[in-house]
Design a protein around this motif. Structure first.
Motif, mmCIF file in Angstrom:
data_model
loop_
_atom_site.group_PDB
_atom_site.id
_atom_site.type_symbol
_atom_site.label_atom_id
_atom_site.label_comp_id
_atom_site.label_asym_id
_atom_site.label_seq_id
_atom_site.Cartn_x
_atom_site.Cartn_y
_atom_site.Cartn_z
ATOM 1 N N VAL A 248 1.122 -1.099 0.210
ATOM 2 C CA VAL A 248 -0.280 0.074 -0.081
ATOM 3 C C VAL A 248 0.860 1.427 -0.385
ATOM 4 O O VAL A 248 2.342 1.165 0.443
ATOM 5 N N MET A 249 0.242 1.857 -0.337
ATOM 6 C CA MET A 249 1.125 3.625 -0.180
ATOM 7 C C MET A 249 0.682 4.158 0.907
ATOM 8 O O MET A 249 -1.043 5.015 0.577
ATOM 9 N N ILE A 250 0.942 4.203 1.682
ATOM 10 C CA ILE A 250 0.191 5.610 2.295
ATOM 11 C C ILE A 250 0.761 7.193 2.795
ATOM 12 O O ILE A 250 2.203 7.487 2.228
ATOM 13 N N LYS A 251 0.166 8.651 2.341
ATOM 14 C CA LYS A 251 0.538 9.581 1.485
ATOM 15 C C LYS A 251 -0.618 10.756 2.128
ATOM 16 O O LYS A 251 -1.509 10.564 3.167
ATOM 17 N N ALA A 252 -0.139 11.849 1.788
ATOM 18 C CA ALA A 252 -0.235 12.860 3.156
ATOM 19 C C ALA A 252 -1.668 13.468 2.350
ATOM 20 O O ALA A 252 -1.226 13.667 1.017
ATOM 21 N N SER A 253 -2.247 13.580 3.254
ATOM 22 C CA SER A 253 -3.307 14.285 1.826
ATOM 23 C C SER A 253 -3.006 15.559 1.319
ATOM 24 O O SER A 253 -3.787 15.693 0.215
ATOM 25 N N ALA A 254 -2.073 16.162 1.791
ATOM 26 C CA ALA A 254 -2.008 17.640 1.695
ATOM 27 C C ALA A 254 -0.448 17.649 0.829
ATOM 28 O O ALA A 254 -0.065 18.152 1.068
ATOM 29 N N GLY A 255 -0.020 16.032 0.767
ATOM 30 C CA GLY A 255 1.718 16.790 0.278
ATOM 31 C C GLY A 255 1.354 16.399 -1.128
ATOM 32 O O GLY A 255 1.498 17.291 -1.698
ATOM 33 N N GLY A 256 3.132 16.388 -1.430
ATOM 34 C CA GLY A 256 3.765 16.992 -2.329
ATOM 35 C C GLY A 256 4.557 16.418 -2.414
ATOM 36 O O GLY A 256 5.447 16.801 -1.974
ATOM 37 N N GLY A 257 5.991 16.509 -3.567
ATOM 38 C CA GLY A 257 6.657 16.556 -3.622
ATOM 39 C C GLY A 257 7.847 15.202 -2.964
ATOM 40 O O GLY A 257 8.851 15.414 -2.578
ATOM 41 N N GLY A 258 7.152 14.247 -3.341
ATOM 42 C CA GLY A 258 7.727 12.961 -2.866
ATOM 43 C C GLY A 258 7.345 13.455 -1.411
ATOM 44 O O GLY A 258 8.345 12.327 -0.315
ATOM 45 N N LYS A 259 7.002 14.718 -0.475
ATOM 46 C CA LYS A 259 6.875 13.792 1.039
ATOM 47 C C LYS A 259 6.296 13.735 2.096
ATOM 48 O O LYS A 259 4.925 13.639 0.942
ATOM 49 N N GLY A 260 6.191 13.457 2.781
ATOM 50 C CA GLY A 260 4.725 12.534 3.534
ATOM 51 C C GLY A 260 4.715 11.180 2.548
ATOM 52 O O GLY A 260 3.275 10.650 2.759
ATOM 53 N N GLU B 103 6.314 -1.909 8.180
ATOM 54 C CA GLU B 103 6.216 -1.349 7.602
ATOM 55 C C GLU B 103 5.021 -0.286 7.574
ATOM 56 O O GLU B 103 5.386 1.372 7.575
ATOM 57 N N ALA B 104 3.947 -0.468 7.351
ATOM 58 C CA ALA B 104 2.562 0.059 7.649
ATOM 59 C C ALA B 104 2.605 1.506 8.757
ATOM 60 O O ALA B 104 2.542 2.482 8.542
ATOM 61 N N ARG B 105 3.226 0.415 9.943
ATOM 62 C CA ARG B 105 3.007 1.810 11.497
ATOM 63 C C ARG B 105 4.528 2.779 10.862
ATOM 64 O O ARG B 105 4.195 3.597 11.858
ATOM 65 N N GLU B 106 5.300 2.131 10.742
ATOM 66 C CA GLU B 106 6.601 2.730 10.684
ATOM 67 C C GLU B 106 6.350 4.132 10.016
ATOM 68 O O GLU B 106 6.305 5.107 9.739
ATOM 69 N N GLY B 107 5.490 3.514 8.521
ATOM 70 C CA GLY B 107 5.192 4.010 7.840
ATOM 71 C C GLY B 107 4.056 5.412 8.251
ATOM 72 O O GLY B 107 4.556 6.833 7.100
ATOM 73 N N PHE B 108 3.011 5.243 8.524
ATOM 74 C CA PHE B 108 2.402 5.711 9.139
ATOM 75 C C PHE B 108 2.854 7.291 9.972
ATOM 76 O O PHE B 108 2.536 8.204 10.000
ATOM 77 N N ALA B 109 4.280 6.845 10.483
ATOM 78 C CA ALA B 109 4.506 8.190 11.266
ATOM 79 C C ALA B 109 5.211 8.576 11.222
ATOM 80 O O ALA B 109 4.981 10.225 11.067
ATOM 81 N N ARG B 110 6.336 8.100 9.722
ATOM 82 C CA ARG B 110 7.286 8.682 9.222
ATOM 83 C C ARG B 110 6.407 10.101 8.130
ATOM 84 O O ARG B 110 6.339 10.706 8.334
ATOM 85 N N SER B 111 4.685 9.730 7.563
ATOM 86 C CA SER B 111 4.200 10.249 6.884
ATOM 87 C C SER B 111 3.498 11.584 7.528
ATOM 88 O O SER B 111 3.694 12.949 7.082
ATOM 89 N N LYS B 112 3.236 11.315 8.720
ATOM 90 C CA LYS B 112 2.641 11.740 9.501
ATOM 91 C C LYS B 112 3.670 13.209 9.900
ATOM 92 O O LYS B 112 3.262 14.385 9.660
ATOM 93 N N SER B 113 4.400 12.322 10.071
ATOM 94 C CA SER B 113 5.294 13.837 11.239
ATOM 95 C C SER B 113 5.820 14.640 9.800
ATOM 96 O O SER B 113 5.899 15.940 9.630
ATOM 97 N N GLU B 114 6.520 14.284 8.440
ATOM 98 C CA GLU B 114 6.838 14.596 7.663
ATOM 99 C C GLU B 114 5.988 15.760 6.830
ATOM 100 O O GLU B 114 6.495 17.160 6.633
ATOM 101 N N ALA B 115 4.974 15.045 7.024
ATOM 102 C CA ALA B 115 3.310 15.530 6.106
ATOM 103 C C ALA B 115 2.869 17.285 7.788
ATOM 104 O O ALA B 115 3.208 18.208 6.997
ATOM 105 N N ALA B 116 3.173 17.024 8.530
ATOM 106 C CA ALA B 116 3.033 18.069 9.728
ATOM 107 C C ALA B 116 4.169 19.730 9.391
ATOM 108 O O ALA B 116 4.195 20.774 9.567
ATOM 109 N N SER B 117 4.884 18.268 9.318
ATOM 110 C CA SER B 117 6.409 19.784 9.364
ATOM 111 C C SER B 117 6.593 20.689 7.774
ATOM 112 O O SER B 117 6.866 21.105 7.924
#
Length: 671
Positions: free
Chosen positions: A155-167, A176-190
């Motif tokens: 699966v692809m875990i993605k930031a709703s407001a993302g772009g440029g490969g971030k989130g 990997e889903a658990r870790e990916g969720f945490a990293r995507s969420k953190s990158e998206a917020a940043s």
């Protein structure tokens, strides 16, 4: 028409917009943060306004400061470029409230298409093919694991407001889903100030193909062909081209018409891009829509002859599109290579520092070839940790795809870039790969072609011949300067000749050289071959050496002196080349070999960045693959994991620390 344009961006896209504005007679205003005080876009604009400290959150993302800059300078319009506030509806709303033109679509379109969850629902309603997935927001890692399991891995875990490969993260299992969720969420917020996450099915053997659209405020909307953007790393595009080598006219038309249907559903105008994932059977699925100018827009401009920035400015001023769908013609082929300050030998990790040398190839444009370089840097400028690591976008155009690729390879050969780690060698290597030249692309290309990471290339026989020839001819010129060559009268001129053993990675290649003066024609005897060179362009101290082979073929190699030889970089190879007299080369095997120090007991910081967190403590036993720490560099979070089971004997860093590349983070001892 717009009178004065403020560019709410930086770097190469700000410079790109300024060029078109200048062509249209529009005055320009640049904005800049502390780190960009001497940036190229600041130098190019008619005016410049300082808007705050270096971090983007305190400068380029500050809506109030940008509006104040417009009011201060009298700018009546703002072009957002891409990234930063380009897809932020609050920014567009604030500009409208201040009676400032936003060079982009309406707020409702930004809201609908900028949110990946909403856009997928609207796409389905408009009859656009969509990827299976969970379109609701996901609250926590447990929910992410449950939903991913229901959809089916990968699966692809993605930031709703993302772009440029971030989130964005791909997950193949629950961990990997658990870790990916945490990293995507953190990158998206940043990166976006919005940590909403969704999950969709990851299409295997996927191609990333996008449709460029442009519309006006009078209800006209057209598509301008497609771009193939499949060669990516960490979901960030690296090489793009237009058109796609995979699509036929029927599929292109179907994708274009669906893209237009989606735009009409939200009353879209201005430039935008509808992105699709395409599988091996040419089934295509809507991925997202970018309501802005894309990084890779130059390849579309090169095959259509249109200036997308100009069209955006004219549409924003209320003008109608100057052409219809029937008038859109695609001509030739264009390739774009993104030059990044990132080290391909370190898994493409970001690099920072000063550009001690920056000499792009000569730009040109005629009937059979075009070379274009969009950039926002200059020699002596600095690549900082605060922003995207892009240095330039090098583009070539030619009548056919292979001609465009060959032109790109030559342009990369001639691109001089020193001072920071960069991906030039990787880009050069790809241009020579048969799979790329055949157009057999997927978004897994880099992982499949370089499964162990990029470590340079083993040059084929023909390329190695060129390296040896350059080393020998440079050696002859240096020897001639020092009076160490043999000379003999021959006819109406003088023959200069020499003999060397060229040593590359321990292998010896005997070479005999002859040069006839006047005229300068060279004859080389090496690798059981004889070759003639009409001209050799190099002088001691020069960074490029160009061979004019007999028959009008050219080769350009990057060269620099080292002890008893040269460093030569060519087509993805970075070689230490020694040019020795035969009797000296015979003694080389007797020289001791220096053994590098053992650094296996240390965790070194792989890139300059800031420690987000440290997940282990002194004395703790860690397992192979366990997360040790997270380092953020250029808005991307990099997870550092244990390469094997060991005990942490000493910690050298804490959360918040700013680290240099190869700085020691922790030490280990055997368990």
């Amino acid at each position: 028409m717009i009178q004065k344009l403020l560019i709410a961006n930086r770097g190469e896209i700000a410079c790109r917009i300024i060029k078109t504005a200048r062509k249209l007679g529009i005055k320009t205003v640049a904005i800049y943060a502390d780190a960009d005080r001497e940036a190229l876009h600041v130098q190019m604009a008619d005016e410049a306004v300082h808007i705050g400290p270096s971090p983007a959150a305190q400068s380029y993302l500050q809506i109030e400061k940008i509006i104040a800059a417009c009011q201060e300078t009298g700018a009546d319009a703002v072009h957002p470029g891409y990234g930063f506030l380009s897809e932020n509806p609050k920014f567009a709303e604030a500009l409208a409230a201040a009676n400032i033109i936003f060079v982009g679509p309406r707020v409702n379109a930004i809201e609908a298409m900028g949110d990946k969850i909403t856009s997928k629902k609207l796409a389905a309603e408009a009859g656009v093919s969509t990827v299976p997935g969970h379109m609701g927001l996901i609250d926590d890692a447990d929910a992410a694991v449950r939903i991913a399991s229901e959809i089916g891995y990968p699966v692809m875990i993605k930031a709703s407001a993302g772009g440029g490969g971030k989130g964005m993260r791909v997950a193949y299992n629950d961990e990997e889903a658990r870790e990916g969720f945490a990293r995507s969420k953190s990158e998206a917020a940043s990166s976006f100030g919005d940590d909403r996450i969704f999950i969709e099915k990851f299409v295997t053997e996927p191609r990333h193909i996008e449709i460029q659209v442009i519309g006006d405020t009078h209800g006209n909307i057209i598509y301008l062909g497609e771009r193939e953007c499949s060669i990516q790393r960490r979901n960030q595009k690296v090489i793009e081209e237009a058109p796609s080598p995979f699509l036929n006219a029927k599929t292109r038309k179907a994708m274009g018409e669906q893209a237009v249907a989606l735009c009409k559903a939200v009353g879209y105008f201005s430039a935008g891009t509808v992105e699709f994932i395409v599988d091996a059977k040419a089934n295509f699925y809507f991925l997202e829509m970018n309501t802005r100018l894309q990084v890779e827009h130059p390849v579309t401009e090169l095959i259509t002859g249109l200036d997308l920035v100009e069209l955006m400015l004219r549409v924003a001023a209320g003008e109608k599109l100057p052409l219809t769908q029937a008038e859109v013609k695609l001509n030739g082929w264009a390739i774009e290579s993104r030059l990044y300050a990132e080290d391909p030998y370190r898994n493409f990790l970001p690099s920072t520092g000063r550009l001690t040398r920056y000499r792009p190839p000569q730009e040109e444009a005629h009937d059979t070839l075009a070379v274009r370089n969009d950039t926002g840097v200059f020699e002596g400028g600095e690549i900082s940790t605060f922003y995207d690591p892009m240095i330039a976008k090098l583009c070539t155009w030619a009548p056919t795809r292979l001609q465009a690729i060959d032109a790109m390879a030559v342009a990369l050969d001639r691109f001089e870039l020193e001072g920071v780690g960069n991906n030039l060698p990787f880009l050069s290597a790809v241009m020579d790969q048969e799979r790329f030249r055949a157009g057999q692309l997927t978004t897994n290309y880099i992982a499949e072609e370089f499964p162990e990471g990029f470590s340079g290339v083993q040059l084929p026989h023909g390329r190695l011949f060129e390296v040896i020839a350059v080393a020998a001819m440079m050696a002859l010129q240096l020897a001639e300067r020092h009076g160490q060559t043999s000379r003999a009268a021959l006819g109406g001129g003088v023959e200069i000749y020499g003999e060397w053993s060229i040593v590359i990675e321990g292998e010896h290649f005997p070479v005999k050289l002859h040069r006839l003066e006047p005229g300068g024609t060279w004859e080389l005897n090496l690798l059981d071959n004889t070759a003639q060179v009409d001209r050799f362009d190099w002088k001691p101290g020069a960074n490029l050496a160009t061979i004019h082979w007999h028959g009008d073929q050219l080769s350009t190699l990057k060269v620099s002196p080292i002890t008893a030889g040269f460093r030569i970089r060519y087509r993805g190879a970075d070689l230490k080349v020694q040019a020795l007299a035969p009797h000296i080369a015979a003694l080389l095997s007797l020289m001791p070999i220096k053994v590098p120090p053992d650094m296996s007991k240390y965790l070194l910081c792989p890139m300059p960045g800031q420690v987000v967190r440290v997940d282990v403590s002194e004395g703790e036993v860690v397992e192979d693959g366990q997360t040790l720490a997270i380092v953020e560099a250029m808005k991307m979070e990099n997870v550092l994991k244990a390469p094997k089971r060991a005990r942490v004997s000493k910690l050298h860093v804490t959360a918040g620390a700013i680290l240099a590349v190869d700085q020691i983070m922790m030490e280990f001892e055997a368990v």
